[in-house]
Design a protein around this motif. Structure first.
Motif, short mmCIF file in Angstrom:
data_model
loop_
_atom_site.label_atom_id
_atom_site.label_comp_id
_atom_site.label_asym_id
_atom_site.label_seq_id
_atom_site.Cartn_x
_atom_site.Cartn_y
_atom_site.Cartn_z
N LYS A 24 0.83 -1.20 0.00
CA LYS A 24 0.00 0.00 0.00
C LYS A 24 0.86 1.25 0.00
N TYR A 62 -7.29 -3.50 -7.74
CA TYR A 62 -7.19 -4.18 -6.46
C TYR A 62 -7.52 -5.67 -6.59
N LYS A 71 -1.53 -12.67 -0.62
CA LYS A 71 -2.25 -11.53 -0.05
C LYS A 71 -1.75 -10.19 -0.57
N PRO A 73 -1.82 -6.87 -2.40
CA PRO A 73 -3.10 -6.18 -2.60
C PRO A 73 -3.41 -5.71 -4.01
#
Length: 213
Positions: A24, A62, A71, A73
């Motif tokens: 992120k 996303y 996982k 993102p």
């Protein structure tokens, strides 16, 4: 809306870096690069193709990680899809590996898959699809999709089109990689040509499935 001018080198560099740092914090620091160098050119490209092929869905960046082991993102590519039937139509994608075009059907309900297999099993329509795919192979298209390892239930292993019957999805792709044309406005014409070549297969599939759930 700005006219399509090609995918800038910054788009490829963005995905190169994202593959190394899919976080992120990286995304937030480079959000504007994605907006200007990735999303905006893709929106402009699909707008240029819309009069002939229809409205495209430009996919969100996303990933759905709810049930995934991976996982990370964000998707490491930007795709767009023009549908003519459920999960059936034309595709274009930009990533760290350059640009790729494609088409076909990407998934199918049991009813739709049964309709496709029935058409493959039928002599006339099955041979018609074979001829279309043979022509596209000669033009440089690669044929892919999810396939069964064994024969589908209800069909003989020695069926003349057993390889096609094994498909649970059927896609065609062409890599344009880092060819200089991807950075120019003329790439819209390249995608237009590619999608026109795929039109007979896309329409063959849609004709068997577009009225089904």
């Amino acid at each position: 809306m700005a006219e399509f001018a090609g995918f800038p080198v910054a788009a490829l560099d963005f995905f190169d870096d994202l593959e190394v740092d899919n976080t992120k914090s990286f995304w937030e620091a480079h959000r504007q690069v994605h907006a200007e160098s990735v999303k905006a050119p893709m929106v402009a490209l699909t707008a240029a193709l819309e009069p002939e092929f229809g409205t495209a869905k430009v996919f969100r960046p996303y990933r759905d990680v709810r049930f995934a082991k991976d996982k990370t993102p964000y998707k490491t590519h930007q795709g767009a899809f023009v549908g003519v039937a459920p999960a059936t139509g034309w595709y274009v994608e930009v990533s760290a590996r350059g640009v790729r075009t494609g088409g076909g059907f990407y998934e199918a309900s049991a009813q739709r898959l049964a309709a496709v297999r029935d058409a493959i099993d039928t002599e006339h329509t099955g041979k018609e699809l074979e001829k279309l795919l043979t022509r596209l192979r000669k033009l440089g298209w690669s044929i892919g999709g999810d396939t069964l390892k064994t024969k589908p239930r209800g069909y003989d292993a020695d069926h003349p089109r057993i390889d096609l019957l094994r498909h649970r999805s059927l896609t065609l792709g062409r890599d344009h990689g880092f060819e200089p044309v991807i950075h120019t406005p003329e790439f819209a014409d390249v995608v237009r040509r590619d999608w026109r070549e795929l039109r007979p297969v896309v329409e063959w599939i849609a004709a068997r499935t577009d009225t089904l759930e």
